[in-house]
Design a protein around this motif. Sequence first.
Motif, PDB file in Angstrom:
ATOM      1  N   ILE A 150       0.844  -1.199   0.000  1.00 50.96           N
ATOM      2  CA  ILE A 150       0.000   0.000   0.000  1.00 50.96           C
ATOM      3  C   ILE A 150       0.878   1.248   0.000  1.00 50.96           C
ATOM      4  CG2 ILE A 150      -1.945  -1.099   1.168  1.00 50.96           C
ATOM      5  CD1 ILE A 150      -1.008   0.393   3.743  1.00 50.96           C
ATOM      6  N   LYS A 151       0.298   2.361  -0.418  1.00 52.54           N
ATOM      7  CA  LYS A 151       0.984   3.651  -0.363  1.00 52.54           C
ATOM      8  C   LYS A 151       0.415   4.534   0.741  1.00 52.54           C
ATOM      9  CE  LYS A 151       3.803   3.084  -3.765  1.00 52.54           C
ATOM     10  NZ  LYS A 151       5.206   2.886  -3.481  1.00 52.54           N
ATOM     11  N   VAL A 152      -0.871   4.319   1.085  1.00 51.77           N
ATOM     12  CA  VAL A 152      -1.542   5.143   2.087  1.00 51.77           C
ATOM     13  C   VAL A 152      -2.313   4.235   3.045  1.00 51.77           C
ATOM     14  CG1 VAL A 152      -3.266   6.954   2.470  1.00 51.77           C
ATOM     15  CG2 VAL A 152      -1.796   7.055   0.439  1.00 51.77           C
ATOM     16  N   LEU A 153      -2.202   4.538   4.327  1.00 51.89           N
ATOM     17  CA  LEU A 153      -3.042   3.882   5.327  1.00 51.89           C
ATOM     18  C   LEU A 153      -3.994   4.926   5.886  1.00 51.89           C
ATOM     19  CD1 LEU A 153      -3.838   1.421   7.041  1.00 51.89           C
ATOM     20  CD2 LEU A 153      -2.150   2.186   8.735  1.00 51.89           C
ATOM     21  N   ILE A 154      -5.283   4.640   5.786  1.00 59.28           N
ATOM     22  CA  ILE A 154      -6.309   5.490   6.362  1.00 59.28           C
ATOM     23  C   ILE A 154      -6.742   4.864   7.681  1.00 59.28           C
ATOM     24  CG2 ILE A 154      -8.643   6.422   6.110  1.00 59.28           C
ATOM     25  CD1 ILE A 154      -8.235   6.252   3.052  1.00 59.28           C
TER      26      ILE A 154
ATOM     27  N   GLU B   7     -10.997   7.789   0.538  1.00 58.79           N
ATOM     28  CA  GLU B   7     -10.903   6.542  -0.221  1.00 58.79           C
ATOM     29  C   GLU B   7     -11.264   6.777  -1.690  1.00 58.79           C
ATOM     30  OE1 GLU B   7     -12.064   3.200   3.128  1.00 58.79           O
ATOM     31  OE2 GLU B   7     -13.691   4.227   2.080  1.00 58.79           O
TER      32      GLU B   7
ATOM     33  N   LEU C 229      -8.387   8.460  -3.521  1.00 58.97           N
ATOM     34  CA  LEU C 229      -7.280   7.540  -3.758  1.00 58.97           C
ATOM     35  C   LEU C 229      -7.625   6.547  -4.861  1.00 58.97           C
ATOM     36  CD1 LEU C 229      -6.143   6.981  -0.071  1.00 58.97           C
ATOM     37  CD2 LEU C 229      -5.081   8.464  -1.798  1.00 58.97           C
TER      38      LEU C 229
ATOM     39  N   TYR D 222      -4.301   1.668  -1.155  1.00 59.33           N
ATOM     40  CA  TYR D 222      -4.498   2.079   0.234  1.00 59.33           C
ATOM     41  C   TYR D 222      -5.199   0.971   1.007  1.00 59.33           C
ATOM     42  CZ  TYR D 222      -9.456   2.735  -0.710  1.00 59.33           C
ATOM     43  OH  TYR D 222     -10.773   2.508  -1.030  1.00 59.33           O
ATOM     44  N   LYS D 223      -5.201   1.143   2.307  1.00 59.63           N
ATOM     45  CA  LYS D 223      -5.951   0.272   3.206  1.00 59.63           C
ATOM     46  C   LYS D 223      -6.608   1.164   4.246  1.00 59.63           C
ATOM     47  CE  LYS D 223      -5.595  -3.869   6.063  1.00 59.63           C
ATOM     48  NZ  LYS D 223      -6.700  -4.556   5.430  1.00 59.63           N
ATOM     49  N   THR D 224      -7.800   0.769   4.678  1.00 59.80           N
ATOM     50  CA  THR D 224      -8.527   1.509   5.699  1.00 59.80           C
ATOM     51  C   THR D 224      -8.735   0.615   6.916  1.00 59.80           C
ATOM     52  OG1 THR D 224      -9.678   2.800   4.013  1.00 59.80           O
ATOM     53  CG2 THR D 224     -10.660   2.763   6.208  1.00 59.80           C
TER      54      THR D 224
ATOM     55  N   CYS E 221       3.925   1.630   2.942  1.00 59.76           N
ATOM     56  CA  CYS E 221       3.124   2.831   3.150  1.00 59.76           C
ATOM     57  C   CYS E 221       4.010   4.071   3.197  1.00 59.76           C
ATOM     58  CB  CYS E 221       2.326   2.709   4.451  1.00 59.76           C
ATOM     59  SG  CYS E 221       1.233   4.106   4.768  1.00 59.76           S
TER      60      CYS E 221
END
Length: 157
Positions: A4-8, A23, A26, A33-35, A59
């Motif tokens: 992933i590049k972004v973690l929400i 989301e 993105l 990403y992952k939430t 990330c």
Amino acid sequence: MENIKVLILMGSKSDRPIMQKAEIVLEEFGVAYKTMIRSAHRTPEATMQAVMDAEAAGCQVFICGAGMAAHLAGVVCSKTVKPVIGVPIASGPLQGEDALHATVMMPPGLPVATVGINGSKNAGLLAVQMLAQTDEELSEKLKADRVAQAESILAED
């Protein structure tokens, strides 16, 4: 956790309708990403583990949404040197004013980029801008998005 590049992260499931806007951004830009739901106060160990796992999965940016005391972004910031974007969420009697102050008033040396109350769309865009610094394809998509926004406004005239 997959690459992933972004973690929400959000403090509770009641934050999901607000954080879904990040989301959507993105997804529109094709950013992996992952939430997750994690609480700085109720699940501190699981929150720290999520940060470590995300970094191991590549990330580059964290987006953290929380209301009221809103310590999630600050706690995440204390455990990573990656950029952290805080999204203060309107809740409680102060409707997000408390969350805004808690998110933006970090001590020197631990910055959290903070967007407006319920501003997760801008948080998503800011994450894309951060990633675009080293990704020409994302940079071009951002430029095209800005042109489309301008054309949309001018078309309303």
